[in-house]
Design an enzyme around this catalytic site. Structure first.
Site, PDB file in Angstrom:
ATOM      1  N   GLU A 129     -75.315 -39.021 105.009  1.00  0.00           N
ATOM      2  CA  GLU A 129     -75.590 -38.071 106.101  1.00  0.00           C
ATOM      3  C   GLU A 129     -76.985 -37.457 105.969  1.00  0.00           C
ATOM      4  OE1 GLU A 129     -73.169 -36.846 108.840  1.00  0.00           O
ATOM      5  OE2 GLU A 129     -75.289 -36.753 109.331  1.00  0.00           O
ATOM      6  N   GLY A 134     -81.658 -34.537 108.054  1.00  0.00           N
ATOM      7  CA  GLY A 134     -81.262 -33.411 107.202  1.00  0.00           C
ATOM      8  C   GLY A 134     -79.907 -32.835 107.533  1.00  0.00           C
ATOM      9  N   GLY A 187     -97.828 -27.226 103.091  1.00  0.00           N
ATOM     10  CA  GLY A 187     -96.759 -28.005 102.459  1.00  0.00           C
ATOM     11  C   GLY A 187     -95.820 -28.643 103.468  1.00  0.00           C
ATOM     12  N   LYS A 205     -85.165 -44.136 110.109  1.00  0.00           N
ATOM     13  CA  LYS A 205     -84.032 -43.361 110.627  1.00  0.00           C
ATOM     14  C   LYS A 205     -83.426 -44.012 111.870  1.00  0.00           C
ATOM     15  CE  LYS A 205     -85.809 -39.060 108.651  1.00  0.00           C
ATOM     16  NZ  LYS A 205     -86.721 -37.927 108.873  1.00  0.00           N
TER      17      LYS A 205
HETATM   18  N1  HSE Z   1     -90.690 -36.178 106.109  1.00  0.00           N
HETATM   19  C1  HSE Z   1     -89.568 -35.976 106.961  1.00  0.00           C
HETATM   20  C2  HSE Z   1     -89.941 -35.095 108.125  1.00  0.00           C
HETATM   21  C3  HSE Z   1     -88.387 -35.353 106.277  1.00  0.00           C
HETATM   22  O1  HSE Z   1     -91.080 -34.634 108.235  1.00  0.00           O
HETATM   23  O2  HSE Z   1     -89.090 -34.871 108.963  1.00  0.00           O
HETATM   24  C4  HSE Z   1     -87.611 -36.321 105.456  1.00  0.00           C
HETATM   25  O3  HSE Z   1     -87.190 -37.416 106.187  1.00  0.00           O
END
Ligand code: HSE
Length: 425
Positions: A129, A134, A187, A205
């Site tokens: 998941e 996320g 960051g 994804k």
């Molecule tokens: N680097 C991804 C983002 C998060 O910026 O959404 C992890 O998949």
């Protein structure tokens, strides 16, 4: 009460988030599901490294076998990221019959066939998941809650970094390079931003999501990919004037046996629900034949949101008597009988720079007309240095026809300076 002994592969940002959530929420988890998780070993690269959470030193190891081969460890959580050695360690854990919970979209998208066969062969569970968006429960929604649907279309803002950059470019009129630098300083973007800004992350994804949604393997390498690094602020501004917002979308559509899967900057009309998804938020908009339109919105990255999805998978795995595996034929090829098209249909935004003299507009419309492309909106701005700026949006047209028209239009008097697909019209 049931105690499940757990091992971690990796303890960076996500691993520390999971550690924290499991500890802080221990009582509630136990109360809600009757399960207690006991962490036995944590694989790290550097035992001495300072971590956000105080993880007892005696739990740390640099030997992967301490996690993958320990007969007491029932569940292995993978947070290493990257394709290797994460894939090999997960394969080993599955071969040892352990449940694997991973947040690793790259390893999963590229090696799903290997991980899935190891899981099936050894009757082990494989849960992911956290690998897509996320905290948003899009995997479980797709495989469980939407079982009663034939999902025909998915459009997602599945990368927070690029959504943050495009949101700021749009709201402030800033250039891509300036916003990227700022995002890196804060960051929000990696020091090497390639995976995010060139659309790899989103392509992993959508490969995973579309495979589940279409019940057919859609391998990563059939996903068309274009990132945001070439986006110019002027196009975002012209789009706004015409009532469109620019997003990096991951799109997958299925019509009968024809599929298209793609990641590219996309204009969507301001009335579309995805335009309200700003900053580093993610959202998935999908259409099922029974459920109609649906949108899931939330945090697609970050330590606590990703931990939320990992721990939810741990509870889901713990609640199942038998592991859950996808139903599609398990190899890394596109499912038999399906074809992938690179000639998808949508509207197109074109920005042209042209000599400001008679006959130019006729040339443009003739080239489009020859390919059967009809214009929906058109605007021309005053010439600068003798070059007029022309912006147009087409009605629904085929990708190949538009590419042919662009080739025919281009010459000393006219240049198509940008072409951006438009969805949701
Ligand atoms: N680097 C991804 C983002 C998060 O910026 O959404 C992890 O998949």
């Amino acid at each position: 009460m049931r105690t499940i002994i757990v091992g971690f592969l990796g303890c960076g940002n996500i691993g520390c988030g999971v550690w924290k959530l499991l500890n802080e929420f221990k009582e509630d988890l136990l109360h809600r599901s009757g399960v207690e998780f006991s962490i036995k070993k944590i694989l790290v690269r550097d035992i001495a490294k300072k971590r956000d959470e105080v993880v007892p030193r005696h739990l740390l190891t640099t030997n992967p076998a301490d996690v993958t081969d320990d007969p007491e460890i029932e569940m292995v959580l993978e947070f290493m990221g990257g394709e290797t050695p994460a894939t090999q360690y997960m394969l080993r854990a599955l071969q040892m019959g352990k449940t694997v919970v991973t947040a690793n979209k790259m390893a999963l998208a590229l090696n799903w066939h290997l991980l899935q066969s190891a899981a099936e062969k050894h009757n082990a569970g494989l849960y992911y998941e956290a690998a897509v968006c996320g905290a948003i429960p899009v995997i479980r929604t797709t495989i469980d809650s939407l079982q009663s649907n034939r999902i025909e279309e998915i459009m997602g803002i599945v990368n927070g970094t690029t959504n943050y950059i495009l949101t700021r470019m749009s709201q402030e009129g800033s250039d891509y390079a300036d916003v990227l630098r700022d995002a890196q300083r804060l960051g929000l973007a990696e020091p090497d931003p390639t995976s995010d800004v060139e659309g790899y992350d989103a392509a992993y994804k959508i490969s995973i999501l579309s495979s589940l949604a279409f019940h057919a393997r859609v391998p990563f390498d059939v996903v068309y990919r274009q990132g945001i690094s070439q986006i110019e602020t002027v196009d975002i501004a012209y789009g706004k004037e015409l009532g469109y917002t620019l997003k990096l979308l991951a799109i997958a559509k299925r019509q009968g046996n024809v599929i298209d899967a793609r990641v590219h900057p996309t204009f969507i009309p301001d009335s579309h629900p995805l335009t309200s998804v700003n900053g580093s938020f993610n959202a998935i908009f999908l259409h099922g034949h029974a459920c109609d339109d649906m949108m899931l919105f939330g945090r697609g990255a970050g330590s606590a949101p990703t931990a939320s999805a990992v721990v939810s998978d741990m509870l889901y795995a713990a609640s199942r008597e038998t592991p859950r595996h996808p139903t599609f034929r398990n190899n890394n090829e596109l499912a038999e009988g399906l074809t992938v098209t690179d000639d998808w249909h949508c509207s197109f935004y074109l920005r042209l720079s042209a000599s400001d003299r008679p006959g130019i507009m006729a040339h443009i419309t003739t080239c489009l007309g020859n390919e059967g492309i009809s214009i929906r909106n058109l605007m021309q701005r005053d010439a600068v240095d003798g070059r007029a700026q022309i912006v147009l949006i087409t009605h629904d047209a085929g990708e190949c026809a538009v590419r042919n028209a662009v080739e025919a239009i281009n010459g000393p008097d006219v240049q198509v300076e940008s072409m951006i697909r438009v969805e949701g019209n």
